[in-house]
Design a protein around this motif. Sequence first.
Motif, PDB file in Angstrom:
ATOM      1  N   SER A  16       4.211   5.288  -3.890  1.00 27.11           N
ATOM      2  CA  SER A  16       5.664   5.252  -3.733  1.00 27.11           C
ATOM      3  C   SER A  16       6.133   6.625  -3.273  1.00 27.11           C
ATOM      4  O   SER A  16       5.877   7.628  -3.946  1.00 27.11           O
ATOM      5  CB  SER A  16       6.324   4.882  -5.061  1.00 27.11           C
ATOM      6  OG  SER A  16       7.723   5.044  -4.997  1.00 27.11           O
ATOM      7  N   VAL A  17       6.813   6.682  -2.130  1.00 27.74           N
ATOM      8  CA  VAL A  17       7.213   7.958  -1.521  1.00 27.74           C
ATOM      9  C   VAL A  17       8.729   8.045  -1.458  1.00 27.74           C
ATOM     10  O   VAL A  17       9.374   7.308  -0.714  1.00 27.74           O
ATOM     11  CB  VAL A  17       6.628   8.106  -0.098  1.00 27.74           C
ATOM     12  CG1 VAL A  17       7.034   9.451   0.504  1.00 27.74           C
ATOM     13  CG2 VAL A  17       5.115   7.955  -0.114  1.00 27.74           C
ATOM     14  N   GLU A  18       9.313   8.968  -2.241  1.00 20.38           N
ATOM     15  CA  GLU A  18      10.751   9.222  -2.205  1.00 20.38           C
ATOM     16  C   GLU A  18      11.043  10.259  -1.124  1.00 20.38           C
ATOM     17  O   GLU A  18      10.752  11.436  -1.287  1.00 20.38           O
ATOM     18  CB  GLU A  18      11.239   9.744  -3.560  1.00 20.38           C
ATOM     19  CG  GLU A  18      11.231   8.722  -4.668  1.00 20.38           C
ATOM     20  CD  GLU A  18      11.774   9.304  -5.963  1.00 20.38           C
ATOM     21  OE1 GLU A  18      12.658  10.185  -5.890  1.00 20.38           O
ATOM     22  OE2 GLU A  18      11.308   8.904  -7.040  1.00 20.38           O
ATOM     23  N   LEU A  19      11.642   9.839  -0.042  1.00 21.83           N
ATOM     24  CA  LEU A  19      11.898  10.740   1.080  1.00 21.83           C
ATOM     25  C   LEU A  19      12.945  11.792   0.762  1.00 21.83           C
ATOM     26  O   LEU A  19      12.917  12.900   1.303  1.00 21.83           O
ATOM     27  CB  LEU A  19      12.319   9.928   2.306  1.00 21.83           C
ATOM     28  CG  LEU A  19      11.239   9.000   2.869  1.00 21.83           C
ATOM     29  CD1 LEU A  19      11.844   8.089   3.939  1.00 21.83           C
ATOM     30  CD2 LEU A  19      10.070   9.792   3.441  1.00 21.83           C
ATOM     31  N   LEU A  20      13.885  11.473  -0.112  1.00 22.56           N
ATOM     32  CA  LEU A  20      14.960  12.415  -0.415  1.00 22.56           C
ATOM     33  C   LEU A  20      14.409  13.714  -0.995  1.00 22.56           C
ATOM     34  O   LEU A  20      15.015  14.774  -0.833  1.00 22.56           O
ATOM     35  CB  LEU A  20      15.956  11.787  -1.390  1.00 22.56           C
ATOM     36  CG  LEU A  20      17.283  12.528  -1.582  1.00 22.56           C
ATOM     37  CD1 LEU A  20      18.095  12.537  -0.289  1.00 22.56           C
ATOM     38  CD2 LEU A  20      18.104  11.890  -2.698  1.00 22.56           C
ATOM     39  N   HIS A  21      13.279  13.635  -1.650  1.00 19.61           N
ATOM     40  CA  HIS A  21      12.699  14.816  -2.295  1.00 19.61           C
ATOM     41  C   HIS A  21      11.501  15.371  -1.534  1.00 19.61           C
ATOM     42  O   HIS A  21      10.746  16.176  -2.075  1.00 19.61           O
ATOM     43  CB  HIS A  21      12.324  14.482  -3.738  1.00 19.61           C
ATOM     44  CG  HIS A  21      13.497  14.092  -4.568  1.00 19.61           C
ATOM     45  ND1 HIS A  21      14.533  14.957  -4.847  1.00 19.61           N
ATOM     46  CD2 HIS A  21      13.838  12.908  -5.138  1.00 19.61           C
ATOM     47  CE1 HIS A  21      15.441  14.325  -5.579  1.00 19.61           C
ATOM     48  NE2 HIS A  21      15.052  13.089  -5.762  1.00 19.61           N
ATOM     49  N   ASP A  68       0.833  -1.206   0.000  1.00 21.99           N
ATOM     50  CA  ASP A  68       0.000   0.000   0.000  1.00 21.99           C
ATOM     51  C   ASP A  68       0.868   1.257   0.000  1.00 21.99           C
ATOM     52  O   ASP A  68       0.489   2.280  -0.555  1.00 21.99           O
ATOM     53  CB  ASP A  68      -0.916   0.011   1.229  1.00 21.99           C
ATOM     54  CG  ASP A  68      -1.902  -1.144   1.219  1.00 21.99           C
ATOM     55  OD1 ASP A  68      -2.617  -1.308   0.210  1.00 21.99           O
ATOM     56  OD2 ASP A  68      -1.954  -1.899   2.224  1.00 21.99           O
ATOM     57  N   LEU A  69       2.029   1.162   0.654  1.00 27.72           N
ATOM     58  CA  LEU A  69       2.961   2.283   0.718  1.00 27.72           C
ATOM     59  C   LEU A  69       4.387   1.764   0.583  1.00 27.72           C
ATOM     60  O   LEU A  69       4.743   0.741   1.189  1.00 27.72           O
ATOM     61  CB  LEU A  69       2.833   3.032   2.049  1.00 27.72           C
ATOM     62  CG  LEU A  69       1.669   4.018   2.202  1.00 27.72           C
ATOM     63  CD1 LEU A  69       1.486   4.399   3.665  1.00 27.72           C
ATOM     64  CD2 LEU A  69       1.924   5.268   1.360  1.00 27.72           C
ATOM     65  N   VAL A  70       5.187   2.457  -0.197  1.00 26.77           N
ATOM     66  CA  VAL A  70       6.613   2.157  -0.312  1.00 26.77           C
ATOM     67  C   VAL A  70       7.371   3.416   0.082  1.00 26.77           C
ATOM     68  O   VAL A  70       7.291   4.444  -0.598  1.00 26.77           O
ATOM     69  CB  VAL A  70       7.000   1.739  -1.747  1.00 26.77           C
ATOM     70  CG1 VAL A  70       8.500   1.458  -1.815  1.00 26.77           C
ATOM     71  CG2 VAL A  70       6.196   0.517  -2.190  1.00 26.77           C
ATOM     72  N   PHE A  71       8.084   3.355   1.189  1.00 29.32           N
ATOM     73  CA  PHE A  71       8.929   4.469   1.628  1.00 29.32           C
ATOM     74  C   PHE A  71      10.371   4.134   1.272  1.00 29.32           C
ATOM     75  O   PHE A  71      10.901   3.111   1.705  1.00 29.32           O
ATOM     76  CB  PHE A  71       8.811   4.681   3.143  1.00 29.32           C
ATOM     77  CG  PHE A  71       7.475   5.200   3.596  1.00 29.32           C
ATOM     78  CD1 PHE A  71       7.113   6.524   3.371  1.00 29.32           C
ATOM     79  CD2 PHE A  71       6.581   4.374   4.251  1.00 29.32           C
ATOM     80  CE1 PHE A  71       5.882   7.010   3.792  1.00 29.32           C
ATOM     81  CE2 PHE A  71       5.351   4.850   4.677  1.00 29.32           C
ATOM     82  CZ  PHE A  71       4.997   6.170   4.444  1.00 29.32           C
ATOM     83  N   TRP A  72      10.989   5.011   0.474  1.00 32.35           N
ATOM     84  CA  TRP A  72      12.385   4.772   0.099  1.00 32.35           C
ATOM     85  C   TRP A  72      13.095   6.096  -0.067  1.00 32.35           C
ATOM     86  O   TRP A  72      12.466   7.141  -0.225  1.00 32.35           O
ATOM     87  CB  TRP A  72      12.477   3.899  -1.147  1.00 32.35           C
ATOM     88  CG  TRP A  72      11.836   4.426  -2.399  1.00 32.35           C
ATOM     89  CD1 TRP A  72      10.561   4.907  -2.557  1.00 32.35           C
ATOM     90  CD2 TRP A  72      12.421   4.486  -3.699  1.00 32.35           C
ATOM     91  NE1 TRP A  72      10.325   5.268  -3.851  1.00 32.35           N
ATOM     92  CE2 TRP A  72      11.444   5.021  -4.585  1.00 32.35           C
ATOM     93  CE3 TRP A  72      13.672   4.138  -4.200  1.00 32.35           C
ATOM     94  CZ2 TRP A  72      11.690   5.219  -5.943  1.00 32.35           C
ATOM     95  CZ3 TRP A  72      13.914   4.330  -5.558  1.00 32.35           C
ATOM     96  CH2 TRP A  72      12.936   4.854  -6.408  1.00 32.35           C
ATOM     97  N   VAL A  73      14.420   6.058   0.007  1.00 34.71           N
ATOM     98  CA  VAL A  73      15.205   7.285  -0.117  1.00 34.71           C
ATOM     99  C   VAL A  73      15.078   7.835  -1.527  1.00 34.71           C
ATOM    100  O   VAL A  73      14.832   9.024  -1.731  1.00 34.71           O
ATOM    101  CB  VAL A  73      16.681   7.032   0.240  1.00 34.71           C
ATOM    102  CG1 VAL A  73      17.517   8.285  -0.029  1.00 34.71           C
ATOM    103  CG2 VAL A  73      16.806   6.629   1.708  1.00 34.71           C
TER     104      VAL A  73
END
Length: 316
Positions: A100-105, A74-79
């Motif tokens: 998909s959530v890119e934490l770096l940005h 349901d959620l993908v947290f990645w750099v």
Amino acid sequence: MRPTLPVLVSALAALPALAQAEVPSVVTDVPPVQSLVAQVMGDLGQPEVLLGQNSDAHHYQLKPSQARDLQDADLVFWVGPRLTPWLERAIDGVGVKGQSVELLHAPGTTLRSFSVPDPHDHSVDADADHAEAGNGDHAEVDQMTDPHAWLDPDNAKLWLGLIAEDLSKADPEHAETYAANAEAAQARIEALDAKLKAEFAPIADKPFLVYHAAYGYLADHYGLIIMGALSPSDASTPGAAHLVSLREEASAKEAVCAFPEANHDPKMVEVLVDGTPVRLGKSLDPSGTALTYGPGLYEDLMQGMADTITACLSQG
């Protein structure tokens, strides 16, 4: 005895509520991110981490079972792809059903460039809309951005709040729990940060060498002096000429210590310091792959690196 009609109606009415209470399935890329997400989820669920124990964050091959979990998440947290290009290919290949959530940005994240000698003068904030994170529009920025942003505890605290927001959108029924867990985790990191500042202060003026350029955020935040790295970026392999040049520079500028890195052969660092006054420190583990995975990993990672660096630099 058959159940009465009121009992059946009551049971059926409860089904939507039960469905709404289901906790999202969450997949993460590397141990530090999994640790942050696990702290926000708390007892509600356990996020999966794709990177295996003692593996290289930049080069990894997903198992078939992990690819299925990624597809169903349901959620993908990645750099982001700058750190784990293999995950970008996997996300594009399997067709993740969730977000998909890119934490770096994520907006507010402090970024630094591999190519900028003095990041204090050239730091930038991510300008991407958080809702659009993970859309693959950041290729040019990623080419020069140092992805090891979790080593700045201010970024970790920011990401905790953003993780809680995304989990709450996917699971509104537990929004208060996610928010409270994130706030508690931020307070723990705040206390750890104060402790590490005091620990690093006595050795902040002592230069040292590292295996690869992964520690800029740590150095920026705590005022440390990294004289150089054997490998100037994640994608490059140290060459003989660079090794000789770095060895000469380390001797001339009186580097105090050189640190190998977990998951990399220490022999090159040993060659670098052999016959010089530079001390060989213990291995650093910026991705935490040699640690016990789970909610406590982030604090263990930061404390462990501080202890390793100060133990060598404070000798003599």
